[in-house]
Design a protein around this motif. Structure first.
Motif, PDB file in Angstrom:
ATOM      1  N   TYR A 177      24.068  81.432  34.866  1.00 41.85           N
ATOM      2  CA  TYR A 177      24.567  81.301  36.235  1.00 41.85           C
ATOM      3  C   TYR A 177      25.489  82.463  36.579  1.00 41.85           C
ATOM      4  O   TYR A 177      25.381  83.071  37.664  1.00 41.85           O
ATOM      5  CB  TYR A 177      25.300  79.967  36.385  1.00 41.85           C
ATOM      6  CG  TYR A 177      25.861  79.709  37.761  1.00 41.85           C
ATOM      7  CD1 TYR A 177      25.010  79.477  38.845  1.00 41.85           C
ATOM      8  CD2 TYR A 177      27.241  79.678  37.989  1.00 41.85           C
ATOM      9  CE1 TYR A 177      25.519  79.234  40.112  1.00 41.85           C
ATOM     10  CE2 TYR A 177      27.753  79.439  39.249  1.00 41.85           C
ATOM     11  CZ  TYR A 177      26.893  79.219  40.311  1.00 41.85           C
ATOM     12  OH  TYR A 177      27.403  78.979  41.562  1.00 41.85           O
ATOM     13  N   ASP A 221      23.484  70.194  40.156  1.00 37.57           N
ATOM     14  CA  ASP A 221      24.062  70.343  38.820  1.00 37.57           C
ATOM     15  C   ASP A 221      23.863  71.786  38.347  1.00 37.57           C
ATOM     16  O   ASP A 221      23.269  72.616  39.040  1.00 37.57           O
ATOM     17  CB  ASP A 221      23.443  69.343  37.840  1.00 37.57           C
ATOM     18  CG  ASP A 221      21.928  69.460  37.744  1.00 37.57           C
ATOM     19  OD1 ASP A 221      21.371  70.495  38.159  1.00 37.57           O
ATOM     20  OD2 ASP A 221      21.286  68.507  37.264  1.00 37.57           O
ATOM     21  N   TYR A 222      24.379  72.091  37.139  1.00 38.36           N
ATOM     22  CA  TYR A 222      24.363  73.477  36.652  1.00 38.36           C
ATOM     23  C   TYR A 222      22.942  74.024  36.553  1.00 38.36           C
ATOM     24  O   TYR A 222      22.669  75.157  36.968  1.00 38.36           O
ATOM     25  CB  TYR A 222      25.042  73.550  35.279  1.00 38.36           C
ATOM     26  CG  TYR A 222      25.006  74.926  34.667  1.00 38.36           C
ATOM     27  CD1 TYR A 222      25.921  75.900  35.037  1.00 38.36           C
ATOM     28  CD2 TYR A 222      24.040  75.265  33.712  1.00 38.36           C
ATOM     29  CE1 TYR A 222      25.889  77.166  34.480  1.00 38.36           C
ATOM     30  CE2 TYR A 222      23.991  76.530  33.153  1.00 38.36           C
ATOM     31  CZ  TYR A 222      24.920  77.487  33.537  1.00 38.36           C
ATOM     32  OH  TYR A 222      24.875  78.741  32.995  1.00 38.36           O
ATOM     33  N   ARG A 225      21.618  74.779  40.030  1.00 36.55           N
ATOM     34  CA  ARG A 225      22.312  75.917  40.648  1.00 36.55           C
ATOM     35  C   ARG A 225      21.727  77.223  40.120  1.00 36.55           C
ATOM     36  O   ARG A 225      21.466  78.153  40.893  1.00 36.55           O
ATOM     37  CB  ARG A 225      23.811  75.851  40.358  1.00 36.55           C
ATOM     38  CG  ARG A 225      24.519  74.701  41.040  1.00 36.55           C
ATOM     39  CD  ARG A 225      25.992  74.636  40.659  1.00 36.55           C
ATOM     40  NE  ARG A 225      26.616  73.421  41.187  1.00 36.55           N
ATOM     41  CZ  ARG A 225      27.889  73.094  41.033  1.00 36.55           C
ATOM     42  NH1 ARG A 225      28.705  73.901  40.344  1.00 36.55           N
ATOM     43  NH2 ARG A 225      28.367  71.977  41.549  1.00 36.55           N
ATOM     44  N   SER A 226      21.525  77.288  38.809  1.00 41.22           N
ATOM     45  CA  SER A 226      20.939  78.489  38.213  1.00 41.22           C
ATOM     46  C   SER A 226      19.525  78.718  38.735  1.00 41.22           C
ATOM     47  O   SER A 226      19.134  79.843  39.052  1.00 41.22           O
ATOM     48  CB  SER A 226      20.923  78.362  36.682  1.00 41.22           C
ATOM     49  OG  SER A 226      22.229  78.218  36.174  1.00 41.22           O
TER      50      SER A 226
END
Length: 468
Positions: A177, A221-222, A225-226
């Motif tokens: 990210y 969530d992570y 997002r990435s």
């Protein structure tokens, strides 16, 4: 150089120019007998002959080397097993002969069959109000799905772009990210900003090109997002590659092209987050354990499933999977497949398939062996996934996923190792959907089939009201 057979391509090239084998032989400086051997795939193509063809006919050697015969054979085999053709199915030698000696006829046959299936699908969707034009017109999603299927869900240009990008700035999965944010800022002057759900409302990502800002919703969530940043980076940095891929895709309208490029950008994002060679090795080493793969690469279960359908690089091929995602009503909301499986093409509406049962056991992987009416057998796993919730009104956003392959690949998959594949009782008899399924005595039947008449007798009551 690998052994390369180009019989059908060579025959087509000669016929397009109205030449005899003797005339082509003269143009290439070889004997007529040699041209005949090449056309019948009894001789492989040499580098010298490849250059001679390029020089004499002005064709791009890459066009001659394209070999989608395995895909077309699988497609033709699946079509020939449709119940509308009866039980007398051509054997594999007959199908190969048709591809070798009548490739245009095969293409026309497959095109006619696709129109037939499109008409049936439209009939089921629109009922008696459907016009002839409505029945034969392919939906944009169908066109895009066919485009991905025709490429075996593998796009080498996007894979190489993702690999080169990862190699230029090596990093671990926990830094992805940060690295994406930095590249967007440093290379493209684009910042990333998180916004509360209240400000983003029902939007997960918005790229304000004039301001140079990518807004992401805090609901992501992570992993997602990435994924959204990798998707955006592809649209910015590899727009030329996307244009090249869609130029000859058969996608015509601007809306369809935009939709196709969105899917290709998703493909790139998966390739960037899960580099091909590393992901392929991990998949083989873990026996295709999806949870473990998701943890290793810092992605979601759904993203790992999607990536498994793309492992079709020559010389480095994984198990050819298909992937489906359905909602609670049974609507297919995502579909990918690396070959032309009938189940992947039209499946998802049979209640006997455990993709629907998985809603009862959230987060649990359910393995199942299934058999279609034509005898094709598959191994599948099904599991639910959760979508981002924006408010109390949208908190139940659960979907079901299914990942599957042909039965012959099941021994390579860890989820199947505890089952006795010789046990005939292992296989659940499923269909594509009730409208098209010819099965008799199915307790789950919800519609009268279109293509067959089920027996009906006032003296007997069968499993359903549709047959005795």
């Amino acid at each position: 150089m690998e052994k390369t057979l180009i019989g059908p391509q060579l025959r087509q090239l000669r016929r397009e120019r109205g030449q005899t084998q003797a005339e082509m032989a003269q143009a290439l400086g070889v004997s007529t007998a040699y041209v005949n051997l090449l056309e019948n795939n009894q001789r492989s193509l040499s580098v010298k002959m490849l250059m001679a063809l390029s020089t004499a006919y002005g064709v791009d050697w890459r066009d001659l080397m394209k070999d989608d015969s395995a895909h077309r054979l699988a497609n033709l085999r699946d079509v020939s097993r449709d119940p509308i053709f009866g039980d007398d199915v051509p054997d594999i030698q007959e199908l190969r002969a048709a591809l070798d000696h009548a490739p245009k006829l095969v293409e026309q046959f497959l095109s006619l069959y696709r129109s037939h299936r499109a008409a049936l699908d439209k009939m089921m969707q629109l009922g008696s109000e459907a016009s002839a034009g409505d029945l034969l017109r392919s939906a944009p999603e169908t066109v895009i799905h066919d485009f991905f299927r025709d490429h075996s869900n593998y796009f080498h240009d996007l894979e190489k772009a993702a690999e080169n990008l990862r190699d230029s700035e090596p990093f671990g999965s926990d830094d992805v990210y940060y690295m994406l944010k930095r590249r967007l800022q440093e290379r493209h002057g684009t910042q990333v900003e998180m916004l509360p759900v209240g400000k983003m409302q029902d939007t997960l990502r918005y790229h304000d090109e004039s301001a140079g800002i990518v807004y992401l919703s805090e609901v992501l969530d992570y992993q997602n997002r990435s994924f959204q940043l990798a998707h955006t980076l592809c649209l910015i940095e590899f727009a030329v590659t996307l244009d090249k891929l869609t130029r000859d895709s058969g996608v015509m309208s601007e809306r369809e092209i935009t939709r196709c490029q969105v899917e290709l950008a998703n493909y790139f994002a998966a390739a960037y987050l899960m580099p091909y060679k590393a992901f392929y090795k991990a998949a083989e080493d873990t026996r295709y354990d999806v949870d473990m793969l998701a943890a290793m690469f810092g992605v979601s279960f759904e993203q790992a499933c999607h990536r498994l359908t793309t492992l079709q690089r020559r010389g480095c091929r994984g198990v050819p999977f298909f992937f489906l995602r359905v909602d609670k009503a049974g609507n297919v909301t995502k579909r990918f497949n690396s070959t032309s499986f009938t189940l992947a093409e039209y499946g998802g509406a049979c209640p006997v398939w455990n993709i629907h049962t998985s809603f009862r056991t959230p987060g649990i992987i359910i393995p199942q062996f299934v058999e279609l009416p034509d005898g094709e057998r598959y191994f599948t796993i099904s599991r639910t996934t959760e979508r981002p919730a924006f408010s109390s009104q949208t908190q139940d956003r659960r979907l079901a996923l299914a990942l599957g392959c042909e039965l012959k690949h099941a021994p390579k998959i860890g989820y199947a190792q505890s089952f006795n594949l010789e046990n005939e009782a292992l296989f659940s008899p499923i269909g594509i959907n009730c409208h098209l399924c010819p099965r008799q005595a199915c307790s789950q039947r919800a519609h009268q089939p279109i293509l067959v008449d089920l027996p009906i007798d006032t003296r007997r009551r069968g499993n359903t009201r549709y047959e005795s």
